[in-house]
Design an enzyme around this catalytic site. Sequence first.
Site, PDB file in Angstrom:
ATOM      1  N   LYS A  15      -7.089  -7.902  -5.001  1.00 17.90           N
ATOM      2  CA  LYS A  15      -6.786  -7.687  -3.785  1.00 17.90           C
ATOM      3  C   LYS A  15      -7.332  -6.380  -3.370  1.00 17.90           C
ATOM      4  O   LYS A  15      -7.699  -5.269  -4.012  1.00 17.90           O
ATOM      5  CB  LYS A  15      -5.247  -7.561  -3.579  1.00 17.90           C
ATOM      6  CG  LYS A  15      -4.729  -7.295  -2.276  1.00 17.90           C
ATOM      7  CD  LYS A  15      -3.067  -7.132  -2.443  1.00 17.90           C
ATOM      8  CE  LYS A  15      -2.717  -7.035  -0.718  1.00 17.90           C
ATOM      9  NZ  LYS A  15      -1.093  -6.959  -0.952  1.00 17.90           N
ATOM     10  N   SER A  64       1.610 -10.051   2.349  1.00 14.50           N
ATOM     11  CA  SER A  64       0.207  -9.824   2.658  1.00 14.50           C
ATOM     12  C   SER A  64      -0.692 -10.025   1.420  1.00 14.50           C
ATOM     13  O   SER A  64      -1.981 -10.088   1.906  1.00 14.50           O
ATOM     14  CB  SER A  64      -0.072  -8.220   2.688  1.00 14.50           C
ATOM     15  OG  SER A  64       0.394  -7.582   1.533  1.00 14.50           O
ATOM     16  N   SER A  85       5.481  -9.172  -0.383  1.00 16.60           N
ATOM     17  CA  SER A  85       3.963  -9.441  -0.368  1.00 16.60           C
ATOM     18  C   SER A  85       3.240 -10.305  -1.458  1.00 16.60           C
ATOM     19  O   SER A  85       2.283 -10.682  -1.603  1.00 16.60           O
ATOM     20  CB  SER A  85       3.062  -8.556   0.013  1.00 16.60           C
ATOM     21  OG  SER A  85       3.417  -8.169   1.236  1.00 16.60           O
TER      22      SER A  85
END
Length: 493
Positions: A79, A159, A183
Amino acid sequence: MTELTHLTIAEAREKLAAREFSAVELTEAYLGAIDAANEKLNAYVAVTHDQARAMAKASDERLAKNEAGALEGIPLGIKDLFATEGIHTQAASHILDGFKPRYESTVTANLWADGAVMLGKLNMDEFAMGSSNETSYYGPVINPWRAAGSNQDLVPGGSSGGSAAAVAAFLCAGATATDTGGSIRQPAAFTGTVGIKPTYGRCSRWGTVAFASSLDQAGPIARDVRDAAILLKSMASVDAKDTTSVDLPVPDYEAALGRSLKGMKIGIPKEYRMDGMSGEIDALWQKGIDWLRDAGAEIVDISLPHTKYALPAYYIVAPAEASSNLARYDGVRYGLRVPGKDIIDMYEKTRAAGFGREVKRRVMIGTYVLSAGYYDAYYLKAQKVRTLIKRDFEVVFDAGVDAILTPATPSAAFGVADQKMNADPVQMYLNDVFTVTVNMAGLPGIAVPAGLDARGLPLGLQLIGQPFGEETLFTVAHAIEQAAGRFKPTPWW
């Protein structure tokens, strides 16, 4: 080489050890898949071809010498919130344009020490603020799942949408992710993958771009429960550079899979049966209850009375911490700089151009609730509510409950640029209604795929555990996975 990318981490690990293929071959298969699909899915914001090949070659050398680490030769996506030395790290924000850190986050350093291979950096909501991966400066990620008979693009959740989409679409064997209010778990539920948010302090936050420091926690997204257990074992550690990390031994999470559920108590909170909840979500929840009862667990009704205050309290605490954390992005030392007539003008212009709409909204909310005259009325009150939420869980766990079963999300994935969601931020925030309590209380939570809705889209169930009770979560999640089966999207990309 497509079949190589469809192997789980556990399967690939076994076959690499048996020399059925090399780490370089496995990595090339993933790089080929990314190059073919990323234009359609937008899961990666940077692909590190050369570094991946070099790391895979080094893995093959270690495998040949029988010096393999726990993740030797396994290609992972990272990420864009995790600092990776000399490589694009921008939290999917314009304000960090061109930033390449000179240091490595502790979580990624742990993975590389165990022999994992980096494929690249994954797209996400800007500064991890979002529930649909539509706030990214690099544009929305597209969910690899589509409703039956439809070509409509769906969101992968947020997210960590790039992480979830890349895992579901076979563009990495597993991925790092972060969870501040859901998330990891919400995108996992939207993409038919497994995502675990560990207990606060289980993974170091050092070198991870901060959103809300008292809530953020790193964890993995993987294709099945076993892979999530393998990844978390490598990611977790105490860290002198993060004083909130906890000095407890990291268990062998994989060993928890397959244990009996007999004697376990699973709590079902009445407050999660919300008004207007979809019948499909309710039916899925009941199915999960039946599976766990059939596996030998005792099902008990519980109450978490302060649940209804969790979402409003979260959207005070998280923006308040974000407004403080994001004050460091000013155009002076790194990232974007928009010239101005003086330093104040430069700050204002840089932040106006560098931050997206959702980030600005949350920074403004956070600055407001921390301002003189409002601090006591909002922030202090929200922190008191947070203590009550934590106490609710303590009472339940003290009564002998081992884990709590709830839905993971209020619905399946919705469309990209959904008018209702984008017109009303509160509608978007409601996606976190089942997940934020876990962050407010610092507890571990796992989302596991449990079925498909009427349109053929994945739905997930969530398990909430006691502090550092991840082993129990893996045991129970594995039982759900065994009962529900696994779910893969039909490739169109």
